[in-house]
Design an enzyme around this catalytic site. Structure first.
Site, PDB file in Angstrom:
ATOM      1  N   HIS A 157      46.483  29.197  32.517  1.00  0.00           N
ATOM      2  CA  HIS A 157      46.858  29.939  31.451  1.00  0.00           C
ATOM      3  C   HIS A 157      47.495  28.895  30.593  1.00  0.00           C
ATOM      4  O   HIS A 157      48.477  27.564  32.068  1.00  0.00           O
ATOM      5  CB  HIS A 157      47.478  30.601  31.911  1.00  0.00           C
ATOM      6  CG  HIS A 157      48.761  31.226  32.705  1.00  0.00           C
ATOM      7  ND1 HIS A 157      48.634  30.986  34.480  1.00  0.00           N
ATOM      8  CD2 HIS A 157      50.107  30.767  32.849  1.00  0.00           C
ATOM      9  CE1 HIS A 157      49.421  30.867  34.690  1.00  0.00           C
ATOM     10  NE2 HIS A 157      50.022  30.942  34.537  1.00  0.00           N
ATOM     11  N   GLY A 193      55.855  25.317  39.823  1.00  0.00           N
ATOM     12  CA  GLY A 193      55.928  27.337  39.401  1.00  0.00           C
ATOM     13  C   GLY A 193      55.372  28.128  39.081  1.00  0.00           C
ATOM     14  O   GLY A 193      55.409  28.687  38.174  1.00  0.00           O
ATOM     15  N   GLN A 194      53.964  27.704  39.164  1.00  0.00           N
ATOM     16  CA  GLN A 194      53.121  28.471  38.495  1.00  0.00           C
ATOM     17  C   GLN A 194      53.154  29.717  39.989  1.00  0.00           C
ATOM     18  O   GLN A 194      53.295  29.296  41.384  1.00  0.00           O
ATOM     19  CB  GLN A 194      51.144  28.272  39.193  1.00  0.00           C
ATOM     20  CG  GLN A 194      50.216  28.741  39.396  1.00  0.00           C
ATOM     21  CD  GLN A 194      49.151  28.057  39.131  1.00  0.00           C
ATOM     22  OE1 GLN A 194      48.899  26.815  39.895  1.00  0.00           O
ATOM     23  NE2 GLN A 194      47.938  28.620  38.715  1.00  0.00           N
TER      24      GLN A 194
HETATM   25  P1  DGP Z   1      53.417  30.366  35.797  1.00  0.00           P
HETATM   26  O1  DGP Z   1      54.350  30.605  37.189  1.00  0.00           O
HETATM   27  O2  DGP Z   1      53.152  29.685  35.190  1.00  0.00           O
HETATM   28  O3  DGP Z   1      52.054  31.633  36.418  1.00  0.00           O
HETATM   29  O4  DGP Z   1      53.219  31.960  34.500  1.00  0.00           O
HETATM   30  C1  DGP Z   1      52.903  33.255  34.727  1.00  0.00           C
HETATM   31  C2  DGP Z   1      53.520  34.020  33.427  1.00  0.00           C
HETATM   32  O5  DGP Z   1      52.905  35.007  33.395  1.00  0.00           O
HETATM   33  C3  DGP Z   1      54.792  34.440  34.044  1.00  0.00           C
HETATM   34  O6  DGP Z   1      55.551  33.873  32.625  1.00  0.00           O
HETATM   35  C4  DGP Z   1      54.899  35.926  33.728  1.00  0.00           C
HETATM   36  C5  DGP Z   1      53.632  36.322  33.467  1.00  0.00           C
HETATM   37  N1  DGP Z   1      52.899  36.964  33.453  1.00  0.00           N
HETATM   38  C6  DGP Z   1      52.558  38.005  34.683  1.00  0.00           C
HETATM   39  N2  DGP Z   1      52.428  38.903  35.540  1.00  0.00           N
HETATM   40  C7  DGP Z   1      51.913  39.644  33.438  1.00  0.00           C
HETATM   41  C8  DGP Z   1      51.685  40.151  32.850  1.00  0.00           C
HETATM   42  O7  DGP Z   1      50.933  41.586  33.358  1.00  0.00           O
HETATM   43  N3  DGP Z   1      51.351  40.877  31.570  1.00  0.00           N
HETATM   44  C9  DGP Z   1      52.284  39.850  30.894  1.00  0.00           C
HETATM   45  N4  DGP Z   1      51.811  39.700  29.878  1.00  0.00           N
HETATM   46  N5  DGP Z   1      52.555  38.965  31.377  1.00  0.00           N
HETATM   47  C10 DGP Z   1      52.499  38.271  32.953  1.00  0.00           C
END
Ligand code: DGP
Length: 111
Positions: free
Chosen positions: A97, A90-91
């Site tokens: 992060h 799911g990454q």
């Molecule tokens: P993952 O799927 O574990 O790689 O989590 C990535 C997360 O990052 C997902 O829950 C949505 C968040 N995300 C993606 N792009 C942005 C962004 O531009 N701003 C913020 N605040 N969150 C973001």
């Protein structure tokens, strides 16, 4: 490198930080999966948690102590922390992060 979290950490994309320390920032997830859903992100770029552990272990220590501090600030009774590693898990953003989720009940096993 076109990394969205590098752009957030370096201020290119203005974002409200709930935490900023020497190595780590935290901000709200764009697509929250719980009433509180924060992302704790190292300022330096590492693809995933294992690479971060090898390259900057102190950032991992800061990530978890910041998570505990934020959980207190957000009055979370308990919380879940998640590092997704690899697309199959799911990454979707390949800059390490930690998800910090709280404010609702969680089931096990996770989906
Ligand atoms: P993952 O799927 O574990 O790689 O989590 C990535 C997360 O990052 C997902 O829950 C949505 C968040 N995300 C993606 N792009 C942005 C962004 O531009 N701003 C913020 N605040 N969150 C973001």
């Amino acid at each position: 490198m076109n990394c969205i979290f590098c752009k957030i950490t370096n201020g290119e994309i203005p974002t409200n930080f709930h935490y900023e320390g020497e190595r780590v920032i935290a901000f709200a997830d764009l697509n929250p999966q719980a009433p509180t859903h924060l992302l704790l992100v190292p300022k330096s770029h590492y693809e995933n948690a294992a690479e971060l552990a090898k390259g900057d272990p102190n950032a991992l220590v800061e990530i978890f102590s910041a998570a505990e501090q934020l959980a207190r600030e957000f009055n979370l009774e308990g919380y879940r922390t998640v590092f997704n590693t690899g697309a199959a898990a799911g990454q979707s953003v390949f800059h390490a992060h930690l998800h910090l989720l709280g404010g609702r009940a969680f089931s096990w096993p996770p989906g």
